[in-house]
Structure formats: C-alpha cells, structure tokens
Design a protein around this motif. Structure first.
Motif, PDB file in Angstrom:
ATOM      1  N   ASN A  60       0.887  -1.219  -0.059  1.00 50.67           N
ATOM      2  CA  ASN A  60      -0.067  -0.134   0.115  1.00 50.67           C
ATOM      3  C   ASN A  60       0.801   1.244  -0.001  1.00 50.67           C
ATOM      4  OD1 ASN A  60       0.610  -0.923   2.547  1.00 50.67           O
ATOM      5  ND2 ASN A  60      -0.710   0.583   3.598  1.00 50.67           N
ATOM      6  N   LYS A  98       4.626  -0.665  -2.728  1.00 54.24           N
ATOM      7  CA  LYS A  98       3.878  -0.154  -3.739  1.00 54.24           C
ATOM      8  C   LYS A  98       4.724  -0.155  -4.999  1.00 54.24           C
ATOM      9  CE  LYS A  98       0.978   3.837  -5.194  1.00 54.24           C
ATOM     10  NZ  LYS A  98       0.187   4.934  -4.432  1.00 54.24           N
ATOM     11  N   LEU A 127       4.087  -1.743  -8.685  1.00 50.87           N
ATOM     12  CA  LEU A 127       3.913  -1.005  -9.930  1.00 50.87           C
ATOM     13  C   LEU A 127       5.085  -1.491 -10.900  1.00 50.87           C
ATOM     14  CD1 LEU A 127       3.789   2.353  -8.437  1.00 50.87           C
ATOM     15  CD2 LEU A 127       2.110   1.378  -9.940  1.00 50.87           C
ATOM     16  N   LEU A 176       3.772  -4.935 -12.334  1.00 57.21           N
ATOM     17  CA  LEU A 176       2.600  -4.796 -13.191  1.00 57.21           C
ATOM     18  C   LEU A 176       3.301  -4.278 -14.587  1.00 57.21           C
ATOM     19  CD1 LEU A 176       0.204  -3.050 -10.849  1.00 57.21           C
ATOM     20  CD2 LEU A 176      -0.333  -5.064 -12.093  1.00 57.21           C
ATOM     21  N   ASP A 208      -3.800   1.871  -3.685  1.00 59.02           N
ATOM     22  CA  ASP A 208      -4.270   2.578  -4.756  1.00 59.02           C
ATOM     23  C   ASP A 208      -3.062   2.100  -5.748  1.00 59.02           C
ATOM     24  OD1 ASP A 208      -5.178   4.542  -6.513  1.00 59.02           O
ATOM     25  OD2 ASP A 208      -3.881   6.095  -5.735  1.00 59.02           O
ATOM     26  N   LEU A 209      -3.567   0.996  -6.411  1.00 57.67           N
ATOM     27  CA  LEU A 209      -2.695   0.509  -7.632  1.00 57.67           C
ATOM     28  C   LEU A 209      -3.646   0.093  -8.591  1.00 57.67           C
ATOM     29  CD1 LEU A 209      -0.359  -1.672  -5.344  1.00 57.67           C
ATOM     30  CD2 LEU A 209       0.494   0.080  -6.971  1.00 57.67           C
ATOM     31  N   SER A 210      -3.729   0.760  -9.800  1.00 56.64           N
ATOM     32  CA  SER A 210      -4.334   0.372 -10.918  1.00 56.64           C
ATOM     33  C   SER A 210      -3.961  -0.839 -11.641  1.00 56.64           C
ATOM     34  CB  SER A 210      -4.378   1.618 -11.752  1.00 56.64           C
ATOM     35  OG  SER A 210      -5.212   1.167 -13.157  1.00 56.64           O
ATOM     36  N   GLY A 211      -4.702  -1.730 -11.788  1.00 60.85           N
ATOM     37  CA  GLY A 211      -4.345  -3.188 -12.587  1.00 60.85           C
ATOM     38  C   GLY A 211      -4.012  -4.047 -11.418  1.00 60.85           C
TER      39      GLY A 211
END
Length: 232
Positions: free
Chosen positions: A14, A19, A23, A26, A42-45
C-alpha cells in the motif's frame, strides 16, 4: 524467470517499496495481488488482497484467494525504533512477529501453492541492518538478522520444490518508515527495479546499494571492521 508470466503477491504493497515493487511487476506484465488493507491500496491493475502477515488466519485466507501464485515478495515490515535493552517488550515482539514469524508464516503457507503451480520464486526484503547495527533500533536490526537467518535456512528446504528463495539487502530508502532519519536515502522506485531485475536473473542474493555492499564486505574483516568504536 520471465516476470511477464508470473502471478505475484506483494505484502505491504500500500506504500513505499511495496507499492513500487507492485508497480514494477505490473509494468513488466505480471499479475499482481497487492497485499495489505484493501482500503489503503491505490494500484491500478493490481488485485487488492486483504493481508496481515502477523495473523495466521489472514495469511491462510489470502492463500485461498491467490491460489495461482508463483512469486511471493515478503515486503511487509515494521519499525518501532525500540532498543533491545530498554525498549518496550511489546515493540520488540512486534518486530519479530512481523519480520521473522510473519515472513515464516507467509513462506510456510504459500510454498505449497507455488510448488503446486510448477515452482517459482520468493523474495524476502532484508536490510543492510541484517548484517550490522548502527547503535539504535536494535530490535529492528535483530529481527532483520533473524529474517536473514531463516532466508538462508529455507532456501535449502525450498530448492528441491523448484522454489528459489532470494534476499534483498538495502540501506535507507526514502519512505515513510525513514522520514525521521537523517542519512543518504535511495529511491524506492530504483530499488524496486533492482529487486525485480534480480528475481528475473534468478539471483539468490540481491545487494542493492553501495552501503549494503560495503557492510557485506566488512563481515569478513570481523568485529574491529564493523564496530571500530569498540576498540578506541
């Protein structure tokens, strides 16, 4: 290891290094379960995954959700600043419950999952403080040293199961955890790239910065090299 084909779990994803690790994974095409309190992620994907590594029931529940995992990154940590000599015992217990028993719980739970999925890798986020104490936060340093110890032991147990266990040693990073520390700090984004490069290269040990490399070299020189103040 081809990162784009992996299903990864990152604990403590997080914020901070966790984080950035998520990222980076991803960006390289991995499927990522972001372990923490889902409300703080808050991690798109990424797939938010409820996870408290100090709670065995939470770890077991996470393994049931992430049953396709092939890569585990044990990043979740704590930093109470407690002294071993004078600190609160509850704080010392927290350091060991997180870095040692929490990490151990994650590996014991997820190793069978990774083995069932054909094998893979585990990365334990360690520290230069696994190897040396700088005169404060003795509980953190001792817990990180113990985490290094279980990393060394478990990699031998996991190798026959086609699971590679690596350790990342890094000094201070520019994160919330080190906000009150006045010292040179590296970017967690840069360290995340180094860490994932190391996994992709199938390394057992990833030494991420000059400070960690210098401490590692000092180990062979003995106590007088690591703690010269004792001989003044």
């Amino acid at each position: 290891m081809n990162i784009s084909k992996q299903v990864a779990i990152v604990s403590g994803s997080n914020r901070g290094l966790g984080k950035e690790l998520a990222l980076e994974l991803l960006a390289r095409g991995a499927k990522v379960y972001a372990g923490a309190n889902p409300e703080t992620i808050d991690l798109s994907g990424a797939i938010p995954l409820q996870l408290d590594i100090t709670d065995p029931k939470s770890v077991m529940a996470a393994a049931e959700v992430a049953g396709d995992a092939t890569l585990l990154i044990n990043n979740a940590g704590s930093a109470t600043g407690a002294s071993l000599l004078t600190g609160e015992l509850d704080d010392i217990h927290l350091e060991f419950d997180t870095h040692v028993f929490g990490t151990l719980s994650m590996i014991r739970t997820f190793a069978p999952v990774i083995e069932k999925n054909g094998g893979g890798s585990i990365l334990n986020i360690l520290s230069a403080l696994s190897w040396i104490n700088i005169g404060n936060s003795g509980a953190y340093s001792a817990a990180k040293s113990a985490q290094w110890g279980i990393t060394n032991a478990l990699r031998l147990d996991l190798a026959p199961k086609n699971i590679k266990l690596a350790g990342l040693h890094v000094a201070f990073m520019d994160t919330d955890m080190t906000a009150g520390i006045q010292a040179p700090k590296t970017s967690p984004k840069d360290i995340a790239k180094i860490a994932i490069d190391g996994i992709e290269s199938d390394l057992y040990e990833i030494v991420a910065d000059d400070t960690s490399r210098n401490v590692q070299q000092g180990l062979s020189a003995g106590i007088s090299s690591l703690y010269p103040q004792l001989f003044e």
